[in-house]
Motif scaffolding. Structure first.
Motif, PDB file in Angstrom:
ATOM      1  N   LYS A 180      29.920  -4.073   1.752  1.00 24.01           N
ATOM      2  CA  LYS A 180      28.531  -3.978   1.289  1.00 24.01           C
ATOM      3  C   LYS A 180      28.258  -2.693   0.502  1.00 24.01           C
ATOM      4  CE  LYS A 180      25.358  -5.451   4.380  1.00 24.01           C
ATOM      5  NZ  LYS A 180      24.774  -5.605   5.748  1.00 24.01           N
ATOM      6  N   ALA A 209      29.726  -7.561   8.401  1.00 19.81           N
ATOM      7  CA  ALA A 209      28.348  -7.581   8.882  1.00 19.81           C
ATOM      8  C   ALA A 209      27.744  -8.977   8.720  1.00 19.81           C
ATOM      9  CB  ALA A 209      27.516  -6.583   8.096  1.00 19.81           C
ATOM     10  N   GLU A 220      21.084  -7.584  -0.537  1.00 19.90           N
ATOM     11  CA  GLU A 220      22.513  -7.907  -0.579  1.00 19.90           C
ATOM     12  C   GLU A 220      22.710  -9.292  -1.160  1.00 19.90           C
ATOM     13  OE1 GLU A 220      24.547  -8.469   3.089  1.00 19.90           O
ATOM     14  OE2 GLU A 220      22.884  -9.509   4.047  1.00 19.90           O
TER      15      GLU A 220
HETATM   16 MG    MG Z   1      24.913  -9.699   4.972  1.00 23.86          MG
END
Ligand code: MG
Ligand code: ATP
Ligand code: MG
Length: 386
Positions: A107, A152, A270
Protein backbone atom coordinates in the motif's frame (compact mmCIF):
# COMPACT_ATOMS: atom_id res chain seq x y z
CA UNK A 1 -17.47 -19.23 -28.00
CA UNK A 2 -15.29 -22.33 -28.04
CA UNK A 3 -12.13 -20.58 -29.25
CA UNK A 4 -11.75 -18.17 -26.31
CA UNK A 5 -8.44 -18.07 -24.42
CA UNK A 6 -8.39 -20.33 -21.34
CA UNK A 7 -8.83 -18.32 -18.13
CA UNK A 8 -7.29 -19.16 -14.74
CA UNK A 9 -8.28 -17.44 -11.50
CA UNK A 10 -6.09 -17.09 -8.42
CA UNK A 11 -8.42 -17.31 -5.45
CA UNK A 12 -11.88 -18.86 -5.25
CA UNK A 13 -13.61 -16.93 -2.46
CA UNK A 14 -16.81 -14.89 -2.82
CA UNK A 15 -15.42 -12.58 -5.51
CA UNK A 16 -14.38 -15.60 -7.56
CA UNK A 17 -17.76 -17.20 -6.98
CA UNK A 18 -19.62 -14.14 -8.29
CA UNK A 19 -17.26 -14.03 -11.30
CA UNK A 20 -18.13 -17.67 -11.95
CA UNK A 21 -21.86 -16.88 -11.73
CA UNK A 22 -21.27 -14.56 -14.67
CA UNK A 23 -19.00 -16.93 -16.62
CA UNK A 24 -21.51 -19.78 -16.08
CA UNK A 25 -24.23 -17.78 -17.85
CA UNK A 26 -21.92 -17.38 -20.85
CA UNK A 27 -20.72 -20.99 -20.55
CA UNK A 28 -17.10 -19.81 -20.25
CA UNK A 29 -14.89 -22.17 -18.21
CA UNK A 30 -12.58 -20.68 -15.56
CA UNK A 31 -9.96 -22.81 -13.82
CA UNK A 32 -9.80 -21.85 -10.15
CA UNK A 33 -6.81 -22.14 -7.82
CA UNK A 34 -7.89 -22.43 -4.19
CA UNK A 35 -8.66 -25.09 -1.58
CA UNK A 36 -10.94 -27.95 -2.59
CA UNK A 37 -14.60 -26.90 -2.22
CA UNK A 38 -13.72 -23.17 -2.12
CA UNK A 39 -16.85 -21.01 -2.77
CA UNK A 40 -16.09 -20.49 -6.49
CA UNK A 41 -15.37 -24.16 -7.14
CA UNK A 42 -18.63 -25.28 -5.56
CA UNK A 43 -20.62 -23.78 -8.44
CA UNK A 44 -18.35 -24.55 -11.38
CA UNK A 45 -18.26 -28.07 -12.81
CA UNK A 46 -17.59 -27.07 -16.44
CA UNK A 47 -15.67 -29.98 -18.01
CA UNK A 48 -13.01 -27.61 -19.33
CA UNK A 49 -12.41 -25.92 -15.95
CA UNK A 50 -9.20 -27.51 -14.65
CA UNK A 51 -9.30 -26.46 -11.02
CA UNK A 52 -6.14 -26.67 -8.92
CA UNK A 53 -6.18 -27.42 -5.20
CA UNK A 54 -3.78 -25.27 -3.21
CA UNK A 55 -3.13 -21.63 -2.40
CA UNK A 56 -2.59 -18.53 -4.57
CA UNK A 57 0.43 -17.88 -2.30
CA UNK A 58 2.13 -21.19 -3.23
CA UNK A 59 4.44 -20.98 -6.22
CA UNK A 60 4.00 -24.59 -7.37
CA UNK A 61 0.22 -24.29 -7.32
CA UNK A 62 0.31 -21.04 -9.34
CA UNK A 63 2.69 -22.69 -11.85
CA UNK A 64 0.30 -25.64 -12.21
CA UNK A 65 -2.64 -23.32 -12.89
CA UNK A 66 -0.59 -21.27 -15.37
CA UNK A 67 0.43 -24.39 -17.30
CA UNK A 68 -3.18 -24.88 -18.47
CA UNK A 69 -4.15 -21.25 -19.07
CA UNK A 70 -3.72 -18.46 -21.63
CA UNK A 71 -4.87 -15.69 -19.24
CA UNK A 72 -4.45 -15.45 -15.48
CA UNK A 73 -6.50 -13.10 -13.32
CA UNK A 74 -6.95 -12.58 -9.58
CA UNK A 75 -9.69 -12.11 -7.01
CA UNK A 76 -7.12 -11.07 -4.39
CA UNK A 77 -3.95 -8.94 -4.60
CA UNK A 78 -1.98 -10.85 -1.96
CA UNK A 79 -0.57 -13.34 -4.47
CA UNK A 80 2.95 -14.44 -5.41
CA UNK A 81 3.80 -12.00 -8.21
CA UNK A 82 7.20 -13.57 -8.99
CA UNK A 83 5.37 -16.61 -10.41
CA UNK A 84 2.97 -14.35 -12.30
CA UNK A 85 5.98 -12.55 -13.77
CA UNK A 86 7.49 -15.91 -14.72
CA UNK A 87 4.19 -16.97 -16.36
CA UNK A 88 4.02 -13.67 -18.28
CA UNK A 89 7.59 -14.21 -19.55
CA UNK A 90 6.47 -17.66 -20.73
CA UNK A 91 3.64 -16.09 -22.77
CA UNK A 92 0.66 -16.25 -20.39
CA UNK A 93 -1.33 -12.99 -20.25
CA UNK A 94 -1.73 -11.70 -16.71
CA UNK A 95 -4.69 -9.31 -16.28
CA UNK A 96 -4.20 -6.88 -14.76
CA UNK A 97 -0.42 -7.01 -15.18
CA UNK A 98 1.73 -8.62 -12.45
CA UNK A 99 3.44 -5.21 -12.22
CA UNK A 100 0.12 -3.62 -11.32
CA UNK A 101 -0.59 -6.30 -8.69
CA UNK A 102 2.94 -5.97 -7.26
CA UNK A 103 2.66 -2.19 -6.99
CA UNK A 104 -0.80 -2.28 -5.43
CA UNK A 105 -0.15 -5.10 -2.94
CA UNK A 106 2.30 -2.85 -1.06
CA UNK A 107 0.00 0.00 0.00
CA UNK A 108 2.93 2.38 0.55
CA UNK A 109 4.43 1.69 -2.89
CA UNK A 110 0.91 2.09 -4.30
CA UNK A 111 0.65 5.55 -2.71
CA UNK A 112 4.03 6.60 -4.05
CA UNK A 113 3.04 5.39 -7.51
CA UNK A 114 -0.23 7.35 -7.36
CA UNK A 115 1.59 10.48 -6.13
CA UNK A 116 4.09 10.12 -9.01
CA UNK A 117 1.09 10.29 -11.35
CA UNK A 118 -0.23 13.41 -9.58
CA UNK A 119 -3.10 11.55 -7.87
CA UNK A 120 -3.71 13.01 -4.41
CA UNK A 121 -3.63 10.66 -1.43
CA UNK A 122 -3.29 11.37 2.31
CA UNK A 123 0.29 12.44 3.20
CA UNK A 124 2.35 9.54 4.52
CA UNK A 125 5.80 8.58 5.69
CA UNK A 126 7.63 5.30 6.04
CA UNK A 127 8.00 3.89 9.55
CA UNK A 128 10.84 1.49 10.31
CA UNK A 129 11.72 2.54 13.84
CA UNK A 130 9.79 4.01 16.73
CA UNK A 131 11.61 7.30 16.14
CA UNK A 132 10.11 7.41 12.63
CA UNK A 133 6.62 7.14 14.14
CA UNK A 134 7.42 9.92 16.62
CA UNK A 135 8.69 12.09 13.77
CA UNK A 136 5.56 11.26 11.75
CA UNK A 137 3.41 12.47 14.66
CA UNK A 138 5.18 15.84 14.51
CA UNK A 139 4.93 16.04 10.74
CA UNK A 140 1.39 14.67 10.21
CA UNK A 141 -0.26 15.59 13.54
CA UNK A 142 -2.62 13.50 15.69
CA UNK A 143 -4.67 11.44 15.30
CA UNK A 144 -2.81 9.65 12.53
CA UNK A 145 -3.14 6.17 11.08
CA UNK A 146 -0.35 3.60 11.32
CA UNK A 147 -0.75 1.06 8.51
CA UNK A 148 0.83 -2.24 7.53
CA UNK A 149 2.13 -2.03 3.96
CA UNK A 150 1.18 -5.59 3.01
CA UNK A 151 -1.53 -8.23 3.55
CA UNK A 152 -4.00 -5.62 4.81
CA UNK A 153 -7.76 -6.10 4.54
CA UNK A 154 -10.85 -5.08 6.51
CA UNK A 155 -8.78 -2.65 8.57
CA UNK A 156 -6.58 -5.50 9.86
CA UNK A 157 -3.18 -3.87 9.80
CA UNK A 158 -4.43 -0.38 10.72
CA UNK A 159 -3.91 1.32 14.09
CA UNK A 160 -5.27 4.73 15.05
CA UNK A 161 -2.53 6.65 16.86
CA UNK A 162 -4.56 9.09 18.93
CA UNK A 163 -1.71 11.02 20.54
CA UNK A 164 2.00 11.03 21.36
CA UNK A 165 1.18 8.69 24.28
CA UNK A 166 -0.08 6.04 21.83
CA UNK A 167 3.11 5.82 19.78
CA UNK A 168 4.65 3.02 21.81
CA UNK A 169 1.50 0.83 21.78
CA UNK A 170 0.91 1.40 18.08
CA UNK A 171 4.47 0.44 17.22
CA UNK A 172 4.22 -2.66 19.43
CA UNK A 173 0.88 -3.64 17.87
CA UNK A 174 2.00 -3.42 14.25
CA UNK A 175 5.79 -3.52 14.54
CA UNK A 176 5.96 -7.27 13.99
CA UNK A 177 4.04 -7.28 10.70
CA UNK A 178 5.97 -8.54 7.72
CA UNK A 179 6.59 -6.05 4.94
CA UNK A 180 6.89 -2.85 6.96
CA UNK A 181 4.62 0.03 7.97
CA UNK A 182 3.83 3.63 7.17
CA UNK A 183 2.09 6.45 8.98
CA UNK A 184 -0.70 8.31 7.24
CA UNK A 185 -2.20 11.72 7.90
CA UNK A 186 -5.73 11.55 9.29
CA UNK A 187 -8.33 12.19 6.60
CA UNK A 188 -11.18 14.16 8.17
CA UNK A 189 -13.70 12.86 5.65
CA UNK A 190 -17.40 13.61 5.60
CA UNK A 191 -18.14 10.57 3.45
CA UNK A 192 -16.22 7.61 2.10
CA UNK A 193 -16.85 7.10 -1.60
CA UNK A 194 -15.98 4.32 -4.00
CA UNK A 195 -15.98 3.98 -7.76
CA UNK A 196 -15.53 0.76 -9.73
CA UNK A 197 -13.37 1.38 -12.81
CA UNK A 198 -13.12 -0.90 -15.82
CA UNK A 199 -9.99 -0.96 -17.98
CA UNK A 200 -10.58 -2.53 -21.37
CA UNK A 201 -8.82 -2.65 -24.73
CA UNK A 202 -10.88 0.44 -25.64
CA UNK A 203 -10.21 2.65 -22.61
CA UNK A 204 -11.03 3.39 -18.99
CA UNK A 205 -14.68 3.50 -17.85
CA UNK A 206 -16.30 4.30 -14.51
CA UNK A 207 -19.33 2.84 -12.79
CA UNK A 208 -21.31 5.32 -10.61
CA UNK A 209 -19.98 6.97 -7.44
CA UNK A 210 -21.21 5.14 -4.35
CA UNK A 211 -21.15 5.75 -0.61
CA UNK A 212 -19.35 3.33 1.66
CA UNK A 213 -20.22 2.95 5.32
CA UNK A 214 -17.80 0.97 7.44
CA UNK A 215 -18.17 -0.31 10.98
CA UNK A 216 -15.08 -1.44 12.88
CA UNK A 217 -13.14 -0.83 9.62
CA UNK A 218 -15.23 -3.42 7.73
CA UNK A 219 -17.49 -2.37 4.87
CA UNK A 220 -21.06 -2.59 6.19
CA UNK A 221 -23.28 -0.76 3.70
CA UNK A 222 -23.03 0.66 0.21
CA UNK A 223 -25.49 3.27 -1.05
CA UNK A 224 -25.53 3.50 -4.83
CA UNK A 225 -25.51 6.24 -5.88
CA UNK A 226 -24.03 8.24 -2.99
CA UNK A 227 -26.65 10.28 -1.09
CA UNK A 228 -26.58 14.02 -0.49
CA UNK A 229 -23.70 14.83 -2.79
CA UNK A 230 -23.81 17.13 -5.84
CA UNK A 231 -23.53 15.85 -9.39
CA UNK A 232 -20.31 17.85 -9.62
CA UNK A 233 -18.72 15.87 -6.77
CA UNK A 234 -19.99 12.56 -8.14
CA UNK A 235 -18.46 13.32 -11.52
CA UNK A 236 -15.22 14.54 -9.94
CA UNK A 237 -14.97 11.23 -8.03
CA UNK A 238 -15.48 9.22 -11.24
CA UNK A 239 -12.88 11.33 -13.04
CA UNK A 240 -10.33 10.96 -10.22
CA UNK A 241 -10.96 7.20 -10.01
CA UNK A 242 -10.38 6.83 -13.77
CA UNK A 243 -7.21 8.95 -13.57
CA UNK A 244 -5.97 6.83 -10.66
CA UNK A 245 -6.49 3.54 -12.50
CA UNK A 246 -5.30 4.70 -15.93
CA UNK A 247 -1.53 4.51 -15.17
CA UNK A 248 -1.74 0.85 -14.13
CA UNK A 249 -0.92 -1.69 -16.84
CA UNK A 250 -3.45 -4.34 -17.80
CA UNK A 251 -7.16 -4.93 -18.15
CA UNK A 252 -9.96 -5.69 -15.73
CA UNK A 253 -12.03 -4.11 -13.01
CA UNK A 254 -10.53 -2.01 -10.18
CA UNK A 255 -12.14 -0.77 -6.96
CA UNK A 256 -11.13 2.78 -6.00
CA UNK A 257 -11.82 3.91 -2.42
CA UNK A 258 -11.94 7.69 -1.90
CA UNK A 259 -12.28 10.18 0.93
CA UNK A 260 -14.60 13.16 0.40
CA UNK A 261 -13.21 15.86 2.68
CA UNK A 262 -15.13 18.65 4.42
CA UNK A 263 -14.29 21.15 1.64
CA UNK A 264 -15.56 18.71 -1.05
CA UNK A 265 -12.04 17.91 -2.22
CA UNK A 266 -11.18 14.25 -2.85
CA UNK A 267 -8.30 11.95 -1.93
CA UNK A 268 -7.71 8.41 -3.10
CA UNK A 269 -7.57 6.05 -0.11
CA UNK A 270 -6.58 2.86 -1.91
CA UNK A 271 -7.10 0.82 -5.05
CA UNK A 272 -7.93 -2.87 -5.41
CA UNK A 273 -6.89 -4.50 -8.75
CA UNK A 274 -9.99 -6.75 -8.82
CA UNK A 275 -13.74 -6.84 -8.16
CA UNK A 276 -14.57 -5.11 -4.87
CA UNK A 277 -17.18 -5.25 -2.11
CA UNK A 278 -18.38 -1.75 -2.99
CA UNK A 279 -19.23 -2.98 -6.51
CA UNK A 280 -21.58 -5.83 -5.56
CA UNK A 281 -24.63 -3.60 -6.12
CA UNK A 282 -23.80 -3.63 -9.86
CA UNK A 283 -25.11 -7.23 -10.09
CA UNK A 284 -28.68 -6.01 -9.59
CA UNK A 285 -28.39 -2.35 -10.55
CA UNK A 286 -26.35 -2.25 -13.78
CA UNK A 287 -26.87 -4.22 -17.03
CA UNK A 288 -23.24 -5.37 -16.88
CA UNK A 289 -22.02 -5.98 -13.33
CA UNK A 290 -18.43 -5.51 -12.16
CA UNK A 291 -18.00 -9.27 -12.67
CA UNK A 292 -19.43 -9.20 -16.20
CA UNK A 293 -17.23 -6.18 -16.93
CA UNK A 294 -14.12 -7.91 -15.61
CA UNK A 295 -14.71 -11.10 -17.58
CA UNK A 296 -15.44 -9.24 -20.81
CA UNK A 297 -12.48 -6.87 -20.31
CA UNK A 298 -9.89 -9.63 -19.87
CA UNK A 299 -11.31 -11.59 -22.84
CA UNK A 300 -11.61 -8.50 -25.10
CA UNK A 301 -15.37 -9.11 -25.52
CA UNK A 302 -17.71 -6.19 -26.30
CA UNK A 303 -18.84 -3.98 -23.38
CA UNK A 304 -21.34 -1.27 -24.38
CA UNK A 305 -20.38 1.74 -22.17
CA UNK A 306 -24.08 2.31 -21.42
CA UNK A 307 -24.22 -1.13 -19.81
CA UNK A 308 -22.16 0.23 -16.89
CA UNK A 309 -24.83 2.85 -16.08
CA UNK A 310 -27.05 2.28 -13.09
CA UNK A 311 -30.72 1.60 -13.84
CA UNK A 312 -32.13 1.64 -10.25
CA UNK A 313 -30.99 2.97 -6.86
CA UNK A 314 -29.56 0.20 -4.70
CA UNK A 315 -28.33 -0.46 -1.17
CA UNK A 316 -26.04 -3.35 -0.31
CA UNK A 317 -25.68 -4.73 3.22
CA UNK A 318 -22.97 -7.22 4.09
CA UNK A 319 -23.98 -10.28 6.10
CA UNK A 320 -21.30 -10.88 8.71
CA UNK A 321 -20.93 -13.94 10.90
CA UNK A 322 -22.20 -13.57 14.47
CA UNK A 323 -21.48 -15.34 17.75
CA UNK A 324 -23.11 -18.61 16.65
CA UNK A 325 -22.98 -20.40 13.27
CA UNK A 326 -26.65 -19.52 12.65
CA UNK A 327 -26.71 -16.01 14.19
CA UNK A 328 -27.43 -14.51 10.76
CA UNK A 329 -30.60 -16.60 10.14
CA UNK A 330 -33.09 -13.95 11.38
CA UNK A 331 -31.50 -11.39 9.02
CA UNK A 332 -31.75 -13.86 6.14
CA UNK A 333 -35.41 -14.60 6.85
CA UNK A 334 -36.22 -10.86 6.94
CA UNK A 335 -34.36 -10.37 3.64
CA UNK A 336 -36.27 -13.25 2.03
CA UNK A 337 -39.50 -11.43 2.88
CA UNK A 338 -38.53 -8.25 0.96
CA UNK A 339 -39.73 -8.20 -2.66
CA UNK A 340 -36.76 -6.38 -4.19
CA UNK A 341 -34.01 -7.95 -2.13
CA UNK A 342 -31.47 -10.31 -3.69
CA UNK A 343 -29.51 -12.50 -1.29
CA UNK A 344 -26.04 -13.82 -2.00
CA UNK A 345 -24.68 -16.44 0.41
CA UNK A 346 -21.07 -17.31 -0.34
CA UNK A 347 -20.84 -20.96 0.76
CA UNK A 348 -17.86 -20.25 3.00
CA UNK A 349 -18.55 -23.07 5.43
CA UNK A 350 -18.10 -22.20 9.08
CA UNK A 351 -19.27 -18.66 9.87
CA UNK A 352 -16.94 -16.80 12.22
CA UNK A 353 -17.74 -13.56 14.05
CA UNK A 354 -17.20 -10.60 11.72
CA UNK A 355 -16.47 -12.76 8.65
CA UNK A 356 -18.16 -11.71 5.40
CA UNK A 357 -20.44 -14.68 4.66
CA UNK A 358 -22.92 -13.07 2.27
CA UNK A 359 -24.67 -9.87 1.28
CA UNK A 360 -28.13 -8.54 0.45
CA UNK A 361 -28.88 -5.94 -2.20
CA UNK A 362 -32.17 -4.04 -2.18
CA UNK A 363 -33.17 -2.09 -5.27
CA UNK A 364 -36.13 0.29 -5.64
CA UNK A 365 -37.36 3.07 -7.89
CA UNK A 366 -36.14 5.69 -5.41
CA UNK A 367 -33.37 5.69 -2.78
CA UNK A 368 -35.97 6.57 -0.15
CA UNK A 369 -37.94 3.39 -0.93
CA UNK A 370 -34.75 1.35 -0.86
CA UNK A 371 -33.93 2.87 2.54
CA UNK A 372 -37.33 1.90 3.99
CA UNK A 373 -36.99 -1.64 2.67
CA UNK A 374 -33.50 -1.89 4.17
CA UNK A 375 -34.48 -0.49 7.62
CA UNK A 376 -35.61 -3.82 9.20
CA UNK A 377 -32.46 -5.53 7.92
CA UNK A 378 -30.28 -2.85 9.50
CA UNK A 379 -32.02 -3.42 12.82
CA UNK A 380 -31.28 -7.17 12.53
CA UNK A 381 -27.67 -6.43 11.54
CA UNK A 382 -27.19 -4.39 14.72
CA UNK A 383 -28.71 -7.17 16.86
CA UNK A 384 -26.44 -9.70 15.19
CA UNK A 385 -23.33 -7.59 15.80
CA UNK A 386 -24.23 -6.68 19.39
MG1 MG B 1 -7.16 -2.50 1.36
P1 ATP C 1 -9.91 -2.96 2.75
O1 ATP C 1 -10.65 -4.11 3.37
O2 ATP C 1 -10.81 -1.92 2.17
O3 ATP C 1 -8.81 -3.38 1.82
P2 ATP C 1 -7.76 -2.00 4.45
O4 ATP C 1 -7.48 -2.95 5.55
O5 ATP C 1 -6.82 -1.97 3.29
O6 ATP C 1 -9.26 -2.17 3.98
P3 ATP C 1 -7.97 0.92 4.60
O7 ATP C 1 -8.87 1.02 3.45
O8 ATP C 1 -6.61 1.52 4.50
O9 ATP C 1 -7.80 -0.58 5.14
O10 ATP C 1 -8.67 1.53 5.89
C1 ATP C 1 -9.87 0.97 6.43
C2 ATP C 1 -10.78 2.10 6.86
O11 ATP C 1 -10.12 2.90 7.85
C3 ATP C 1 -11.11 3.09 5.74
O12 ATP C 1 -12.17 2.61 4.95
C4 ATP C 1 -11.44 4.34 6.54
O13 ATP C 1 -12.73 4.23 7.11
C5 ATP C 1 -10.42 4.28 7.67
N1 ATP C 1 -9.19 5.02 7.29
C6 ATP C 1 -8.16 4.55 6.56
N2 ATP C 1 -7.20 5.47 6.39
C7 ATP C 1 -7.63 6.57 7.03
C8 ATP C 1 -7.09 7.89 7.21
N3 ATP C 1 -5.92 8.25 6.71
N4 ATP C 1 -7.83 8.78 7.92
C9 ATP C 1 -9.04 8.43 8.44
N5 ATP C 1 -9.59 7.21 8.32
C10 ATP C 1 -8.91 6.29 7.61
MG1 MG D 1 -9.91 -0.10 2.18
Amino acid sequence: MDNLPRVGLLGGGQLGRMLIEESNRLNIPISVLDADQAPAKQIHAHPKALHVNGSFAESEAVRKLASNCDILTVEIEHVDTTILEEAANAGVRVEPSWKTIRTIQDKYVQKQYLESHFIKTAAASQVDFIADLEAAGVELGYPMMLKARKQAYDGKGNYVVESRDDVHNAFEALGKVKGGMYAEKWADFKTELAVMVLKTKDGVFAYPTVELISQDSVCKLVYAPVRGVSTKVKEAAQKLAKEAVAPFEGKGVFGVELFLLQDDSLLVNEIAPRPHNTGHYTIEACPNSQFAGHLRAILDLPIPPDSLKQTRPAIMLNILGGKHPDSHQPLLLKALAIPNATIHMYGKGASKPGRKIGHVTVTASTMREAESAMAPLLAEFDTLRA
